[in-house]
Structures are given as structure tokens and as C-alpha cells.
Design an enzyme around this catalytic site. Structure first.
Site, PDB file in Angstrom:
ATOM      1  N   ASP A  82       0.852  -1.193   0.000  1.00 37.88           N
ATOM      2  CA  ASP A  82       0.000   0.000   0.000  1.00 37.88           C
ATOM      3  C   ASP A  82       0.893   1.250   0.000  1.00 37.88           C
ATOM      4  O   ASP A  82       1.771   1.380   0.862  1.00 37.88           O
ATOM      5  CB  ASP A  82      -0.866  -0.046   1.273  1.00 37.88           C
ATOM      6  N   GLU A 134      -1.241   6.052  -8.547  1.00 32.91           N
ATOM      7  CA  GLU A 134      -2.102   7.071  -7.908  1.00 32.91           C
ATOM      8  C   GLU A 134      -1.914   8.441  -8.534  1.00 32.91           C
ATOM      9  O   GLU A 134      -0.810   8.859  -8.846  1.00 32.91           O
ATOM     10  CB  GLU A 134      -1.798   7.163  -6.409  1.00 32.91           C
ATOM     11  N   HIS A 180      -7.828   9.410   4.199  1.00 30.40           N
ATOM     12  CA  HIS A 180      -7.457   8.354   5.143  1.00 30.40           C
ATOM     13  C   HIS A 180      -7.879   8.775   6.555  1.00 30.40           C
ATOM     14  O   HIS A 180      -7.769   9.940   6.920  1.00 30.40           O
ATOM     15  CB  HIS A 180      -5.944   8.120   5.126  1.00 30.40           C
ATOM     16  N   GLY A 209      -9.318   5.472   1.545  1.00 30.27           N
ATOM     17  CA  GLY A 209     -10.059   6.131   2.614  1.00 30.27           C
ATOM     18  C   GLY A 209     -11.501   5.660   2.694  1.00 30.27           C
ATOM     19  O   GLY A 209     -12.421   6.450   2.855  1.00 30.27           O
ATOM     20  N   GLY A 210     -11.714   4.343   2.600  1.00 29.03           N
ATOM     21  CA  GLY A 210     -13.068   3.785   2.577  1.00 29.03           C
ATOM     22  C   GLY A 210     -13.782   3.827   3.923  1.00 29.03           C
ATOM     23  O   GLY A 210     -15.003   3.709   3.983  1.00 29.03           O
ATOM     24  N   VAL A 231      -9.917  -0.166   3.157  1.00 27.12           N
ATOM     25  CA  VAL A 231     -10.451   0.091   4.503  1.00 27.12           C
ATOM     26  C   VAL A 231      -9.410  -0.312   5.542  1.00 27.12           C
ATOM     27  O   VAL A 231      -8.892  -1.424   5.512  1.00 27.12           O
ATOM     28  CB  VAL A 231     -11.750  -0.722   4.745  1.00 27.12           C
ATOM     29  N   ASN A 232      -9.119   0.594   6.445  1.00 26.95           N
ATOM     30  CA  ASN A 232      -8.225   0.258   7.551  1.00 26.95           C
ATOM     31  C   ASN A 232      -8.754   0.824   8.873  1.00 26.95           C
ATOM     32  O   ASN A 232      -8.952   0.105   9.839  1.00 26.95           O
ATOM     33  CB  ASN A 232      -6.803   0.790   7.284  1.00 26.95           C
ATOM     34  N   THR A 233      -9.038   2.132   8.888  1.00 23.12           N
ATOM     35  CA  THR A 233      -9.372   2.796  10.158  1.00 23.12           C
ATOM     36  C   THR A 233     -10.571   2.143  10.870  1.00 23.12           C
ATOM     37  O   THR A 233     -10.528   1.946  12.088  1.00 23.12           O
ATOM     38  CB  THR A 233      -9.649   4.290   9.908  1.00 23.12           C
TER      39      THR A 233
HETATM   40  P1  13P Z   1      -8.974   4.293   5.856  1.00 26.07           P
HETATM   41  O1  13P Z   1      -7.993   4.013   6.939  1.00 26.07           O
HETATM   42  O2  13P Z   1      -9.519   5.661   5.881  1.00 26.07           O
HETATM   43  O3  13P Z   1     -10.021   3.240   5.763  1.00 26.07           O
HETATM   44  O4  13P Z   1      -8.136   4.222   4.468  1.00 26.07           O
HETATM   45  C1  13P Z   1      -7.420   3.067   4.158  1.00 26.07           C
HETATM   46  C2  13P Z   1      -6.639   3.262   2.919  1.00 26.07           C
HETATM   47  O5  13P Z   1      -7.018   3.994   2.018  1.00 26.07           O
HETATM   48  C3  13P Z   1      -5.373   2.521   2.787  1.00 26.07           C
HETATM   49  O6  13P Z   1      -4.648   2.907   1.656  1.00 26.07           O
END
Ligand code: 13P
Length: 284
Positions: A82, A134, A180, A209-210, A231-233
Site C-alpha cells: 500500500d 495514484e 485516510h 479512505g473507505g 479500509v483500515n481505520t
Molecule cells: P482508511 O484508513 O480511511 O479506511 O483508508 C485506508 C486506505 O485507504 C489505505 O490505503
């Protein structure tokens, strides 16, 4: 099943209009949670690994965990770098066993971004590894990457189309208003940019930034050509809130399994929900 490049998902996701989720790995529990969600949902899945997470977990552990997960999963799993920041880090990951890489040259001027991304595409494609590029800068904070909202610049459709034509990346991330991390208000997504770019290029669009994007916006973005959502956060929030709650209720708890186990379950539920929302459930 061995790890697969993201190109393994493209045809089916385009034909059936769904997006494959990239869920970031932070540790073993995240890896297990995401894998179990993919198995239960019968969904393809992408493990995202940022450079910061890679430093935390160790490159060798990361690849070994991802390979073990993919073997167990029985559904297609890609291990994807990533926001790779250089040709060198991309090569290091490919050599270590990654099946997919992102080269993020979005902070360079357009010509330089095209030139550097092309180099990555040539090298990666030669060994069957897929590439995400990107364009435009995505706001917010993710590990080492921090972009002030004022400095976040949306992708210009003409530039994005040219970028794809010249680099031939397999997936194209464009800045369309998501960021993000969690949002303070509701993100203003530029669906017109997604539509214009997606209808002019041969690669699915990636939405970074899902986390925190309303379900309706996600569905609309997918209908317009988004084929991968990161998605991470939201997973980090589910994990940490669960641990906080357990430790508040039982301050004397000292066995990590007693709070990491429930945290893993919480992450799994978030991922399963996203897979259903993205339409990737029951595709394998
Ligand atoms: P979020 O942490 O906002 O979900 O974004 C994850 C992301 O875009 C990783 O590249």
C-alpha cells in the site's frame, strides 16, 4: 491457494459490478480476522500492507502470514503493498513474495509520476505482479503519509486518463474527495470525476479512505467504475474499542488472548459487512 495478483479479480468484478476490498494488515489478529471473513463470505480479498505496517510486522513475517492465510482461505487472496514510495521498496516486496504493489508517485509532478510508475509496471508485470498507481493526493493520515486537507488535490480527469494510457497500471487510485482516517463530516465525493475517468480507461478505479464513507456513496461509486476499496481505520477502531471495553471491565486481565480474541472477532464482523456492501460476497 497461492497468493494471486489483483488482475485475477478484474474481469469478474467488472462483469458483475462489484468491488474487492483491501483490508490493511496490522498484526496476526488482523490477518486472521480478514481471512476468516473472506472464507465465511466466499469473497476474494486484498491484504494491504503499508510501509509502516511492514516495518512493524517485519517483511518476512508479513509474507509468511499472508501465504499461510491464502493457503488456508480457499478464496483468491492478493498481498499488496500500500502506497509504495520508491522503486526499491517495490522490488524488495516483489522479491519477498508480494503478488501486487502500489507505487504512489502522486506527490511528484505528472511527468515524473508517469516515468516512475512506468518503470514499476515494466518490472512488476515481467514477473506477474499487478500494479496500482495514484493520481491526485488523498488527504488524511496513514502511517508515514500525512496530507493536510488543504493540500489534498483532486485528480484531473484528463491527466488521469493520460496517466493510465501511458503507464497501463492495472488499477488506478484517484483522489476524489475521500481521505485516510475517520471523517469529521460527510466526505464530498466527486462522482463526476470517477465517472469520467472510469468510462475512459481500461482499469478499475481504487477508492482510498473507505472508512466512514456512507453506504449509499459506496454503492454509487461502485456503479460508476470503482473496483477496489481500501479500509483500515474502521477495523482499527473496532479492534481498539473492543480491547478498551474489556480492560475497563476487567482491569486485572493480563492474558492478551482474552482481549485480542474478541478484538479479532470485532474486526471480522466489520470486514464481513464491507464485503457484503461491496458486493464481493459469494463470488468464489
Ligand atoms: P482508511 O484508513 O480511511 O479506511 O483508508 C485506508 C486506505 O485507504 C489505505 O490505503
Amino acid at each position: 491457494m497461492p497468493l494471486v495478483p489483483m488482475t485475477a479479480f478484474i474481469e469478474d468484478s467488472k462483469k458483475n459490478k462489484y468491488a474487492v476490498g483491501q483490508f490493511n494488515l496490522n498484526n496476526l489478529e488482523f490477518t486472521q480476522a480478514i481471512t476468516e471473513a473472506a472464507m465465511e463470505e466466499k469473497s476474494p480479498v486484498i491484504f494491504g500492507v503499508s510501509e509502516g505496517a511492514m516495518r512493524y510486522m517485519g517483511l518476512d513475517y508479513t509474507v509468511a502470514m499472508a501465504k499461510a492465510a491464502a493457503e488456508r482461505a480457499g478464496v483468491p487472496v492478493a498481498l499488496h503493498l500500500d502506497h509504495g514510495s520508491s522503486f526499491e521498496v517495490v522490488m524488495k516486496c516483489i522479491r519477498a513474495g508480494f503478488s501486487s504493489v502500489m507505487f504512489d508517485g502522486s506527490h511528484y509532478p505528472l511527468e515524473e509520476n508517469i516515468r516512475l510508475t512506468k518503470q514499476v509496471v515494466e518490472a512488476a508485470h515481467a514477473v506477474g505482479v499487478s500494479v496500482e498507481g495514484e493520481l491526485g493526493t488523498i488527504g488524511g493520515v496513514e502511517d508515514d503519509l500525512s496530507v493536510d486537507e488543504e493540500d489534498a488535490t483532486l485528480a484531473k480527469p484528463e491527466e488521469a486518463i493520460r496517466f493510465w494510457e501511458e503507464t497501463k497500471v492495472d488499477y488506478l487510485a484517484i483522489a476524489v474527495g475521500t481521505a485516510h482516517g475517520m471523517y469529521k463530516g460527510e466526505p464530498k465525493i466527486r462522482f463526476d470525476i470517477i465517472e469520467k475517468v472510469a468510462s475512459s480507461i481500461g482499469a478499475p478505479i481504487v477508492l482510498h479512505g473507505g472508512s466512514g464513507v456512507p453506504d449509499e456513496s459506496i454503492r454509487k461509486a461502485i456503479s460508476l467504475g470503482v473496483g477496489k476499496i481500501n479500509v483500515n481505520t474502521e477495523n482499527q477502531v473496532a479492534c481498539t474499542e473492543t480491547i478498551r471495553k474489556i480492560l475497563a471491565e476487567k482491569p486485572n486481565e493480563i492474558d492478551p488472548r482474552k482481549y485480542l480474541g474478541p478484538a479479532r472477532e470485532a474486526i471480522k464482523e466489520v470486514v464481513k459487512g464491507k464485503m457484503r456492501l461491496f458486493g464481493s460476497s459469494n463470488r468464489v
